[in-house]
Scaffold this active site. Structure first.
Site, mmCIF file in Angstrom:
data_model
loop_
_atom_site.group_PDB
_atom_site.id
_atom_site.type_symbol
_atom_site.label_atom_id
_atom_site.label_comp_id
_atom_site.label_asym_id
_atom_site.label_seq_id
_atom_site.Cartn_x
_atom_site.Cartn_y
_atom_site.Cartn_z
ATOM 1 N N HIS A 72 0.848 -1.198 0.000
ATOM 2 C CA HIS A 72 0.000 0.000 0.000
ATOM 3 C C HIS A 72 0.881 1.245 0.000
ATOM 4 O O HIS A 72 1.804 1.354 0.796
ATOM 5 C CB HIS A 72 -0.913 0.020 1.230
ATOM 6 N N TYR A 200 -9.287 5.908 7.618
ATOM 7 C CA TYR A 200 -9.462 6.201 9.047
ATOM 8 C C TYR A 200 -10.452 7.371 9.135
ATOM 9 O O TYR A 200 -10.177 8.445 8.592
ATOM 10 C CB TYR A 200 -8.143 6.635 9.674
ATOM 11 N N PRO A 292 -4.316 0.460 18.567
ATOM 12 C CA PRO A 292 -4.067 -0.003 17.198
ATOM 13 C C PRO A 292 -4.151 1.083 16.121
ATOM 14 O O PRO A 292 -3.810 0.838 14.961
ATOM 15 C CB PRO A 292 -5.164 -1.059 16.967
ATOM 16 N N LYS A 296 0.945 -0.049 14.917
ATOM 17 C CA LYS A 296 2.348 -0.176 15.336
ATOM 18 C C LYS A 296 2.674 -1.414 16.169
ATOM 19 O O LYS A 296 3.845 -1.797 16.283
ATOM 20 C CB LYS A 296 2.750 1.065 16.169
ATOM 21 N N TYR A 384 4.103 6.311 10.149
ATOM 22 C CA TYR A 384 3.208 5.215 9.784
ATOM 23 C C TYR A 384 3.979 4.083 9.099
ATOM 24 O O TYR A 384 3.753 2.905 9.386
ATOM 25 C CB TYR A 384 2.095 5.727 8.857
HETATM 26 P P1 RFL Z 1 1.104 -11.749 21.661
HETATM 27 O O1 RFL Z 1 0.640 -11.797 20.256
HETATM 28 O O2 RFL Z 1 0.149 -11.319 22.708
HETATM 29 O O3 RFL Z 1 1.673 -13.185 22.009
HETATM 30 C C1 RFL Z 1 1.998 -13.566 23.333
HETATM 31 C C2 RFL Z 1 1.934 -15.072 23.431
HETATM 32 O O4 RFL Z 1 2.321 -15.463 24.739
HETATM 33 C C3 RFL Z 1 1.409 -16.448 25.230
HETATM 34 N N1 RFL Z 1 1.418 -16.381 26.704
HETATM 35 C C4 RFL Z 1 2.055 -17.277 27.480
HETATM 36 N N2 RFL Z 1 2.750 -18.391 27.189
HETATM 37 C C5 RFL Z 1 3.259 -19.098 28.231
HETATM 38 N N3 RFL Z 1 3.089 -18.742 29.525
HETATM 39 C C6 RFL Z 1 2.405 -17.636 29.865
HETATM 40 N N4 RFL Z 1 2.255 -17.288 31.136
HETATM 41 C C7 RFL Z 1 1.850 -16.859 28.823
HETATM 42 N N5 RFL Z 1 1.122 -15.715 28.782
HETATM 43 C C8 RFL Z 1 0.871 -15.459 27.509
HETATM 44 C C9 RFL Z 1 0.080 -16.051 24.608
HETATM 45 O O5 RFL Z 1 -0.827 -17.157 24.543
HETATM 46 C C10 RFL Z 1 0.517 -15.588 23.221
HETATM 47 O O6 RFL Z 1 0.532 -16.647 22.275
HETATM 48 O O7 RFL Z 1 2.402 -10.795 21.809
HETATM 49 P P2 RFL Z 1 3.614 -10.522 20.758
HETATM 50 O O8 RFL Z 1 4.153 -11.814 20.222
HETATM 51 O O9 RFL Z 1 4.514 -9.566 21.432
HETATM 52 O O10 RFL Z 1 2.906 -9.799 19.516
HETATM 53 C C11 RFL Z 1 2.310 -8.539 19.644
HETATM 54 C C12 RFL Z 1 1.163 -8.369 18.637
HETATM 55 O O11 RFL Z 1 0.307 -9.490 18.741
HETATM 56 C C13 RFL Z 1 0.375 -7.072 18.865
HETATM 57 O O12 RFL Z 1 1.249 -6.002 19.153
HETATM 58 C C14 RFL Z 1 -0.467 -6.666 17.637
HETATM 59 O O13 RFL Z 1 -1.452 -7.614 17.355
HETATM 60 C C15 RFL Z 1 -1.127 -5.300 17.840
HETATM 61 N N6 RFL Z 1 -2.020 -4.892 16.743
HETATM 62 C C16 RFL Z 1 -1.509 -4.347 15.580
HETATM 63 N N7 RFL Z 1 -0.174 -4.240 15.406
HETATM 64 C C17 RFL Z 1 0.336 -3.761 14.230
HETATM 65 O O14 RFL Z 1 1.566 -3.671 14.102
HETATM 66 N N8 RFL Z 1 -0.477 -3.383 13.172
HETATM 67 C C18 RFL Z 1 -1.830 -3.471 13.276
HETATM 68 O O15 RFL Z 1 -2.502 -3.203 12.286
HETATM 69 C C19 RFL Z 1 -2.402 -3.932 14.513
HETATM 70 N N9 RFL Z 1 -3.720 -4.062 14.647
HETATM 71 C C20 RFL Z 1 -3.402 -5.047 16.858
HETATM 72 C C21 RFL Z 1 -4.233 -4.616 15.790
HETATM 73 C C22 RFL Z 1 -3.979 -5.621 18.001
HETATM 74 C C23 RFL Z 1 -5.351 -5.752 18.095
HETATM 75 N N10 RFL Z 1 -5.854 -6.374 19.263
HETATM 76 C C24 RFL Z 1 -6.827 -7.368 19.265
HETATM 77 C C25 RFL Z 1 -5.190 -6.146 20.529
HETATM 78 C C26 RFL Z 1 -5.607 -4.729 15.875
HETATM 79 C C27 RFL Z 1 -6.176 -5.275 17.030
HETATM 80 C C28 RFL Z 1 -7.674 -5.346 17.078
HETATM 81 C C1 PHB Z 2 -6.176 -4.082 10.574
HETATM 82 O O1 PHB Z 2 -6.287 -4.277 9.353
HETATM 83 O O2 PHB Z 2 -6.497 -4.928 11.421
HETATM 84 C C2 PHB Z 2 -5.676 -2.763 11.042
HETATM 85 C C3 PHB Z 2 -5.167 -1.863 10.125
HETATM 86 C C4 PHB Z 2 -4.717 -0.619 10.555
HETATM 87 C C5 PHB Z 2 -4.781 -0.298 11.893
HETATM 88 C C6 PHB Z 2 -5.274 -1.210 12.818
HETATM 89 C C7 PHB Z 2 -5.724 -2.443 12.400
HETATM 90 O O3 PHB Z 2 -4.358 0.931 12.294
#
Ligand code: RFL
Ligand code: PHB
Length: 389
Positions: A72, A200, A292, A296, A384
């Site tokens: 993108h 957005y 989110p 990042k 971004y």
């Molecule tokens: P995770 O993905 O939370 O993984 C942690 C893992 O550790 C396990 N765990 C344990 N295992 C053993 N013993 C324990 N005591 C434990 N406690 C926990 C868990 O089961 C899990 O498998 O952390 P990690 O690896 O640091 O990754 C981080 C990302 O997942 C997170 O930052 C992103 O998803 C955030 N996020 C976004 N990030 C972006 O860069 N771009 C995006 O567009 C974006 N959109 C989002 C998002 C997060 C969202 N939610 C649901 C919070 C959109 C959403 C809606």
């Molecule tokens: C997504 O596609 O899940 C998404 C994209 C951009 C954001 C957050 C989530 O800023």
């Protein structure tokens, strides 16, 4: 059981760290609380910075992303008066990749299987011991039995709700937090995305985001009160509300259909310092959370992993500890810049319950700056796409 680096958590951070270390000949064991299927069913991030794309290449897991991901070159920001496009390529010569976190995780698991890396799933009661002794160890339960994993280093990749960060004594740890007074209700739907690029929207009824995974999979979000429950939102109610928050001409093109996933996520900014204590290192959501809005979270997590993997490889292969010594300070520099960007985009684009007409004017002026100033667009684009962090 013995390994060199014990990794707690098998989300994207833990898997990527294990992948990079194993490829450099450093042995790891990943301990994950959930099953692999559970981890793969979590729908989360969708946007990869150029640096994240590079890291996937370095880890040997970029093939499917290049085939199926969508580069993108810009995104849209709207309010009730204007629709602004920020062209990343024109503003800072960069782009981002639309490729879901679920797919990144799947590619990492498959690559880990191919190199025979060790993952232990469904572990319980993980405890970190002897962080300041000559060698630490991890204990955990699995299938009703207790186990001990001896190691040189422990890396906490266990997300915001994990145990690792709490192993750093309270008098050493500093926590910074901002909890936002709303959440995001997100859906996935097998419908064509509204526009080829993300939108957005700051609307009087609240924020909305039109994102996507591919040409027949849309990912849409709306701001909702924290008191709302997913069960309160039928598909029809979601589509009606989402449509109302978009500019009329855009809303007219919306294709609706059944949702295949629906969840509510709270929004939070959080940083825990330091990211190293003794033999323990933290990566990703275990140490920091961003709302989110700036896309990042995953990118920051993987940029921690890039730094730490290089530092651990230098420690094992070159006897050089400078990367490990500098890890926390270096990672935190980028973390705070991303925290600021995510907070500022969240503040610019959402309706806060305590905002008044003054706050709304401030939002309008910030959006007008993006519309009218090359410099403002460049700053946004640099953050971004990650090149400015
Ligand atoms: P995770 O993905 O939370 O993984 C942690 C893992 O550790 C396990 N765990 C344990 N295992 C053993 N013993 C324990 N005591 C434990 N406690 C926990 C868990 O089961 C899990 O498998 O952390 P990690 O690896 O640091 O990754 C981080 C990302 O997942 C997170 O930052 C992103 O998803 C955030 N996020 C976004 N990030 C972006 O860069 N771009 C995006 O567009 C974006 N959109 C989002 C998002 C997060 C969202 N939610 C649901 C919070 C959109 C959403 C809606
Ligand atoms: C997504 O596609 O899940 C998404 C994209 C951009 C954001 C957050 C989530 O800023």
């Amino acid at each position: 059981m013995r390994t060199q680096v014990a990794i707690i958590g098998g989300g994207p951070s833990g898997l990527m760290l294990s992948q990079l270390l194993n490829r450099a000949g450093v042995r790891t064991v990943v301990l994950e609380r959930k099953t692999r299927d559970y981890v793969l069913a979590r729908v989360r991030a969708g946007i990869l910075e150029a640096g994240t794309v590079d890291l996937l290449e370095q880890a040997g897991v970029a093939q499917r992303m290049h085939a199926e991901g969508q580069p993108h070159h810009g995104c849209y920001l709207t309010d009730d008066q204007q629709m602004i496009r920020v062209d990343f390529t024109e503003s800072c010569g960069q782009q981002v990749m639309v490729y879901g976190q679920t797919e990144v995780t799947r590619d990492l698991y498959e690559a880990q299987d191919r190199i025979g890396a060790t993952h232990i799933h469904e572990v319980e009661n993980v405890a970190i011991n002897d962080l300041k002794a000559a060698a630490p160890h991890v204990t955990f339960d699995r299938g009703g039995q207790s186990h001990r994993l001896d190691c040189d280093m422990i890396v906490g990749c266990d997300g915001f709700h994990g145990v690792s960060r709490h192993a750093i004594p309270k008098d050493v740890r500093r926590e910074y937090e901002r909890v936002y007074p709303f959440g995001w209700l997100g859906i996935l739907s097998e419908t064509p995305p509204l526009r080829p690029e993300l939108i957005y929207a700051n609307h009087p009824r609240g924020f909305a985001l039109a994102s996507m995974r591919h040409e027949m999979l849309s990912r849409y979000y709306i701001q909702v009160p924290l008191s709302d429950k997913v069960e309160d939102w039928s598909d029809d109610a979601f589509w009606d509300e989402f449509r109302r928050r978009l500019p009329d001409d855009v809303a007219a093109d919306l294709v609706t259909g059944p949702t295949i996933e629906k969840s509510i996520a709270p929004l939070r900014s959080f940083v825990s310092e330091p990211m190293r204590w003794g033999h323990l290192f933290l990566c990703g959501d275990a140490a920091h959370i961003v709302p989110p809005t700036g896309a990042k979270g995953l990118n920051l997590a993987l940029s921690d992993v890039r730094l730490l993997s290089a530092a651990l490889i230098a420690h094992y292969n070159d006897n050089d500890d400078s990367g490990l010594e500098g890890y926390s300070a270096q990672a935190l520099q980028r973390v705070w810049k991303a925290v600021r960007f995510s907070w500022s985009v969240t503040t610019m684009m959402h309706r806060f319950p305590d905002h008044d007409a003054f706050d709304h004017r401030m939002q309008q002026v910030e959006l007008q700056a993006l519309a009218n100033s090359d410099t403002a667009r460049r700053l946004f684009a640099e953050s971004y796409t990650g090149v400015g962090l």
